[in-house]
Design a protein around this motif. Structure first.
Motif, PDB file in Angstrom:
ATOM      1  N   ALA A  81      -2.739   5.718   9.951  1.00 35.34           N
ATOM      2  CA  ALA A  81      -1.967   6.709  10.723  1.00 35.34           C
ATOM      3  C   ALA A  81      -0.976   7.447   9.826  1.00 35.34           C
ATOM      4  CB  ALA A  81      -1.238   6.024  11.881  1.00 35.34           C
ATOM      5  N   GLU A  82      -0.619   6.840   8.706  1.00 38.88           N
ATOM      6  CA  GLU A  82       0.284   7.500   7.745  1.00 38.88           C
ATOM      7  C   GLU A  82      -0.497   8.301   6.705  1.00 38.88           C
ATOM      8  OE1 GLU A  82       2.848   4.536   6.010  1.00 38.88           O
ATOM      9  OE2 GLU A  82       3.537   3.850   7.963  1.00 38.88           O
ATOM     10  N   TYR A 126       0.836  -1.217   0.000  1.00 38.99           N
ATOM     11  CA  TYR A 126       0.000   0.000   0.000  1.00 38.99           C
ATOM     12  C   TYR A 126       0.865   1.260   0.000  1.00 38.99           C
ATOM     13  CZ  TYR A 126      -4.497  -2.346   0.577  1.00 38.99           C
ATOM     14  OH  TYR A 126      -5.629  -3.086   0.360  1.00 38.99           O
ATOM     15  N   ARG A 127       1.994   1.203   0.725  1.00 45.39           N
ATOM     16  CA  ARG A 127       2.875   2.380   0.713  1.00 45.39           C
ATOM     17  C   ARG A 127       3.369   2.656  -0.706  1.00 45.39           C
ATOM     18  NH1 ARG A 127       6.340   0.774   6.053  1.00 45.39           N
ATOM     19  NH2 ARG A 127       5.066   1.835   7.614  1.00 45.39           N
ATOM     20  N   GLU A 130     -13.312   4.839  15.153  1.00 49.09           N
ATOM     21  CA  GLU A 130     -13.643   5.638  16.337  1.00 49.09           C
ATOM     22  C   GLU A 130     -12.405   5.811  17.216  1.00 49.09           C
ATOM     23  OE1 GLU A 130     -18.366   4.361  16.777  1.00 49.09           O
ATOM     24  OE2 GLU A 130     -16.885   3.560  18.174  1.00 49.09           O
ATOM     25  N   ALA A 131     -11.656   4.733  17.411  1.00 49.09           N
ATOM     26  CA  ALA A 131     -10.472   4.794  18.276  1.00 49.09           C
ATOM     27  C   ALA A 131      -9.419   5.744  17.704  1.00 49.09           C
ATOM     28  CB  ALA A 131      -9.879   3.394  18.454  1.00 49.09           C
ATOM     29  N   LEU A 132      -9.332   5.807  16.368  1.00 50.10           N
ATOM     30  CA  LEU A 132      -8.343   6.680  15.733  1.00 50.10           C
ATOM     31  C   LEU A 132      -8.857   8.108  15.581  1.00 50.10           C
ATOM     32  CD1 LEU A 132      -7.022   4.299  12.918  1.00 50.10           C
ATOM     33  CD2 LEU A 132      -5.740   5.102  14.891  1.00 50.10           C
ATOM     34  N   GLY A 133     -10.090   8.342  16.022  1.00 50.22           N
ATOM     35  CA  GLY A 133     -10.662   9.687  15.892  1.00 50.22           C
ATOM     36  C   GLY A 133     -11.057  10.011  14.463  1.00 50.22           C
ATOM     37  N   ALA A 152      -3.224  -4.152  12.934  1.00 48.57           N
ATOM     38  CA  ALA A 152      -1.816  -3.754  12.740  1.00 48.57           C
ATOM     39  C   ALA A 152      -1.626  -3.174  11.338  1.00 48.57           C
ATOM     40  CB  ALA A 152      -0.901  -4.958  12.958  1.00 48.57           C
ATOM     41  N   GLY A 153      -2.169  -3.850  10.342  1.00 49.76           N
ATOM     42  CA  GLY A 153      -1.982  -3.388   8.966  1.00 49.76           C
ATOM     43  C   GLY A 153      -2.770  -2.132   8.658  1.00 49.76           C
ATOM     44  N   ILE A 154      -4.061  -2.169   8.973  1.00 51.16           N
ATOM     45  CA  ILE A 154      -4.935  -1.052   8.584  1.00 51.16           C
ATOM     46  C   ILE A 154      -4.594   0.213   9.372  1.00 51.16           C
ATOM     47  CG2 ILE A 154      -7.331  -0.248   8.535  1.00 51.16           C
ATOM     48  CD1 ILE A 154      -8.161  -3.221   8.134  1.00 51.16           C
ATOM     49  N   ALA A 155      -4.416   0.057  10.689  1.00 53.65           N
ATOM     50  CA  ALA A 155      -4.171   1.243  11.527  1.00 53.65           C
ATOM     51  C   ALA A 155      -2.834   1.893  11.185  1.00 53.65           C
ATOM     52  CB  ALA A 155      -4.222   0.870  13.004  1.00 53.65           C
ATOM     53  N   THR A 156      -1.834   1.066  10.901  1.00 50.99           N
ATOM     54  CA  THR A 156      -0.520   1.634  10.549  1.00 50.99           C
ATOM     55  C   THR A 156      -0.652   2.537   9.317  1.00 50.99           C
ATOM     56  OG1 THR A 156       0.621  -0.293  11.428  1.00 50.99           O
ATOM     57  CG2 THR A 156       1.836   1.030   9.822  1.00 50.99           C
ATOM     58  N   LEU A 157      -1.363   2.030   8.320  1.00 50.27           N
ATOM     59  CA  LEU A 157      -1.507   2.810   7.088  1.00 50.27           C
ATOM     60  C   LEU A 157      -2.373   4.047   7.301  1.00 50.27           C
ATOM     61  CD1 LEU A 157      -1.830  -0.273   4.757  1.00 50.27           C
ATOM     62  CD2 LEU A 157      -0.031   1.472   4.581  1.00 50.27           C
TER      63      LEU A 157
END
Ligand code: SF4
Length: 393
Positions: free
Chosen positions: A215-216, A178-179, A242-245, A208-213
């Protein structure tokens, strides 16, 4: 746009899930679509693997509460049938529909109807030529190349209503793919870890995969692929946003202490009971369940509402202010009742109903009794430290 849901271009990140019913059974599939929408799915995908499935889609699409994506593998004719059924989007797997003339035919039909297509590259079903070219293994480069080959066929017929996914079951490979994709395209990206497996490991891998991306700043729509009831997928997607706002909270954010030697209740059991009762109720409050009144109200003072146990009683607090004392057996019921009231009328109105001074006195009394009974060091840390010191002295 997938139906009325915008994807990319700064639109809010959306949640997708997929039905596991036979699409031909349109009543069962619609029921599941409603369940998924209730749990947080903005878009739902249904397999279109047989002509009866396409016919089912023709009945499902007009009655669905959310846009419908048809999942197509191998048979390009099923893509044409799904378009005829009125779906809002197609998902094509480039590894499975390989003849350029078939791909162009589907893209031309989608173009004429203004229906978007997700190019859904999957590490497990890469085109054999790409697999060989990249050393006989799934690599981020091979997945990105697969997506671009498909974009090339689409371009030949002037079709660019595209979103792309490059999913792998390996989290590091998926993240890297994805990057790389985000570097070279502005098309919206659909994120997911494929075949993540059953919870909790599947939830962890997907997160792990979705949140990392996310957040970038990479990703426009997400799907958890869990070996579980798909409602779990939709709920997980919503809860992650929701957790990531990234999404306004719709449901209770339940927090609970991890429990320790001071706990006056079985915190795990009470938290699980509360989770089950609140479930998907639309009450956007943070609710705390704390194992003891000695530390609980202080540690959870920022919660909208909470309860802390002490001497077979529950001490209810609102924004850190003691509000009521209830029987231990009623803790969850009372929490739900207060949560509903606060959601409807506000915290001040809720507090105005009760004698907060009395509740504070009762809480302080239980706190003192517990401290007197248990001491300051109920977890025995100080005594252990003394023993360590005496052994190495
Ligand atoms: S001190 Fe009380 S609130 Fe904190 S973890 Fe222990 S039981 Fe829970």
């Amino acid at each position: 746009m997938v139906g009325d849901v915008p994807i990319g271009g700064g639109a809010p990140v959306s949640v997708q899930s997929m039905t596991v019913t036979r699409t031909a059974d349109h009543e069962a599939t619609l029921q599941q679509i409603y369940d998924l929408a209730m749990a947080g799915a903005d878009i739902v995908r249904c397999t279109c693997n047989e002509i009866e499935a396409a016919e089912g889609l023709a009945r499902i699409v007009p009655r669905s509460p959310v846009p419908i994506v048809a999942d197509i593998h191998h048979q390009y004719r099923m893509a044409l049938a799904a378009l005829e059924a009125g779906v809002h989007c197609l998902r094509l797997n480039p590894g499975n529909i390989r003849k350029p003339e078939h791909i162009r035919l589907v893209a031309a039909e989608a173009r004429d109807r203004g229906v978007p297509i997700r190019i859904g590259v999957n590490g497990g079903s890469l085109h054999p030529d790409l697999y060989e070219k990249h050393g006989g293994r799934v690599t981020p480069e091979a997945m990105v190349e697969s997506a671009f080959a498909e974009i090339g066929y689409f371009a030949e017929v002037g079709f660019d209503l595209i979103k792309i996914s490059v999913k792998a079951s390996s989290v590091p490979i998926m993240i890297e793919a994805y990057r790389q994709l985000a570097e070279v395209t502005d098309h919206p990206l659909h994120l997911g870890v494929t075949e993540a497996g059953p919870p909790p490991a599947g939830l962890l891998k997907s997160t792990a995969g979705i949140a990392t991306l996310l957040a970038e700043g990479i990703g426009d729509t997400i799907r958890y692929s869990l070996t579980a009831d798909p409602v779990e997928e939709a709920r997980a997607g919503r809860q992650l946003l929701e957790a990531l706002g990234l999404r306004e909270r719709k449901n209770v954010d339940l927090i609970a202490c991890p429990s320790c030697g001071r706990a006056e209740i079985d915190v795990v059991a009470v938290a699980e009971e509360a989770m089950a009762v609140f479930a998907d109720r639309e009450i956007p409050l943070q609710v705390a369940i704390m194992g003891c009144v000695v530390n609980g109200p202080g540690e959870a003072r920022d919660a909208d509402l909470g309860i802390a146990a002490g001497r077979r009683r529950g001490h209810l607090f609102v924004k850190g202010q003691n509000a009521a004392v209830v029987d231990e057996d009623e803790m969850v019921d009372v929490l739900v009742e207060w949560a509903e009231f606060i959601h409807e009328h506000g915290a001040d109105a809720a507090l105005a109903r009760v004698d907060t001074d009395r509740a504070a006195r009762e809480a302080e009394r239980d706190r003192r009794v517990l401290l007197a009974e248990q001491g300051d060091d109920v977890n025995d840390g100080g005594a252990r430290i003394e023993r360590i010191r005496s052994r190495i002295a």
